[in-house]
Design an enzyme around this catalytic site. Structure first.
Site, short mmCIF file in Angstrom:
data_model
loop_
_atom_site.label_atom_id
_atom_site.label_comp_id
_atom_site.label_asym_id
_atom_site.label_seq_id
_atom_site.Cartn_x
_atom_site.Cartn_y
_atom_site.Cartn_z
N HIS A 1 15.21 17.69 84.23
CA HIS A 1 14.93 16.37 84.81
C HIS A 1 14.18 15.52 83.80
O HIS A 1 14.50 14.36 83.59
CB HIS A 1 14.12 16.53 86.09
CG HIS A 1 13.94 15.25 86.84
ND1 HIS A 1 13.38 15.19 88.10
CD2 HIS A 1 14.22 13.96 86.53
CE1 HIS A 1 13.35 13.94 88.52
NE2 HIS A 1 13.84 13.17 87.57
N GLU B 1 14.38 8.09 81.08
CA GLU B 1 13.40 9.13 80.73
C GLU B 1 12.66 8.79 79.45
O GLU B 1 11.45 9.01 79.34
CB GLU B 1 14.11 10.49 80.60
CG GLU B 1 14.62 11.04 81.92
CD GLU B 1 13.50 11.29 82.92
OE1 GLU B 1 12.47 11.88 82.54
OE2 GLU B 1 13.66 10.89 84.09
N HIS C 1 8.81 7.95 79.99
CA HIS C 1 8.01 9.12 79.63
C HIS C 1 7.97 9.40 78.13
O HIS C 1 6.93 9.77 77.59
CB HIS C 1 8.53 10.36 80.37
CG HIS C 1 8.59 10.21 81.86
ND1 HIS C 1 7.45 10.10 82.64
CD2 HIS C 1 9.64 10.15 82.71
CE1 HIS C 1 7.81 9.99 83.91
NE2 HIS C 1 9.12 10.00 83.98
#
Length: 312
Positions: free
Chosen positions: A125, A174, A178
């Protein structure tokens, strides 16, 4: 590219030929951005550039302009010295990384749209720093930087909800949410390093094999959450964080959805100790449509689904 001191007439210019005529070391003239270059220029300036003999020879007005000029150069260099300095003004600090694996069948159950043949193995993920997100909105995702990783990315880090091989929106999300924060570590400070290291950690953890060796397989059998935790803790020597989809109306079991392993900044495994409900920084990533993951309840039976249940 060359740098020049911002100056008024009669002030010497720092050129590509060096700084000999200013009594400055050649590092002052480099065009390559250096980390903390502003601090270097300022400290070096007062420590050595302005020798007392040179100061005494200068007229006050010329000295004043020279100081202002070199200070301007330091600011100019500093403004391009590091990608992180271009982000928000507040510091982006974090303490650990989560390597999150999600179970594609549960992801599909959470989605309002049916998935088409989700992988039958745990996939990535994300690799998430805690306490930080979107650290640099100017550092955009560029798929060409990870072109050498695309084969592994499509297999181990697929967009479960959108199966097109050409779709990169999930990776873009992502990275920008992040990856730009994880990149404060030198080992993760590029898109290729960030995604490559996540793939490396995923293969090192090898969660799929661990669960199979422990006899924990997807199917119609319910498991006790304590048994799953004990198996993982025994195998890895640390306690991961396990998240589930709570029972829907009429159901008695929670559905396992995500398993996160925590790493230090040295990329060493450590215990995950988030309180029940999970970190507020993570929750937005886990809302996929019809439900929301939360830390599993040890008292409820746990369903590990083997296939997608189609919406009626």
């Amino acid at each position: 590219m060359t740098f020049a001191c911002f100056h008024r007439k009669k002030l010497p210019v720092v050129s590509k030929h060096g700084c000999d005529h200013l009594k400055l070391p050649s590092r002052c003239c480099r065009s390559t951005p250096q980390k903390n270059v502003s601090a270097f220029l300022c400290s070096s300036y007062w420590g050595g550039f302005m020798q007392q003999s040179l100061i005494n020879k200068m007229k006050p007005a010329k000295l004043h302009y020279w100081i202002l000029g070199c200070f301007s150069m330091a600011l100019c260099c500093g403004s391009t010295s590091d990608k992180f300095l271009l982000s928000d003004s507040h510091p982006h600090t974090w303490e650990k990384l989560y390597l999150a694996h999600h179970w594609p069948v549960t992801v599909c159950k959470m989605s309002a749209n049916d998935c088409q043949d989700p992988p039958e193995y745990w996939t990535i993920h994300g690799l998430w720093p805690n306490k930080a997100e979107e650290c640099n909105r100017t550092w955009h995702f560029n798929v060409t930087e990870i072109k050498d990783l695309l084969s592994d990315m499509r297999h181990y880090w697929p967009d479960v909800l959108h199966s097109s091989l050409n779709r990169t929106q999930f990776w873009k999300h992502e990275w920008e949410k992040h990856g730009t924060c994880a990149a404060t570590l030198q080992i993760l400070n590029s898109q290729k390093k960030y995604f490559g290291k996540a793939l490396e950690l995923y293969q090192h953890i090898d969660l799929n094999s661990c669960l199979l060796k422990a006899g924990i397989k997807p199917g119609s059998t319910y498991y006790q959450m304590t048994a799953i935790k004990e198996a993982l803790t025994s195998f890895y020597g640390v306690t991961p964080k396990i998240q589930c989809l709570p029972p829907e109306e009429g159901e008695k079991a929670q559905t396992i959805g995500q398993i996160e392993f925590c790493f230090t900044k040295k990329l060493e495994l450590k215990n995950c100790t988030e309180s029940k409900g999970g970190s507020k920084w993570m929750q937005a990533d886990l809302q996929l449509g019809t439900g929301e993951l939360s830390v599993c309840d040890d008292t409820l039976p746990t369903y590990y689904p083997s296939q997608v249940q189609r919406h009626k």
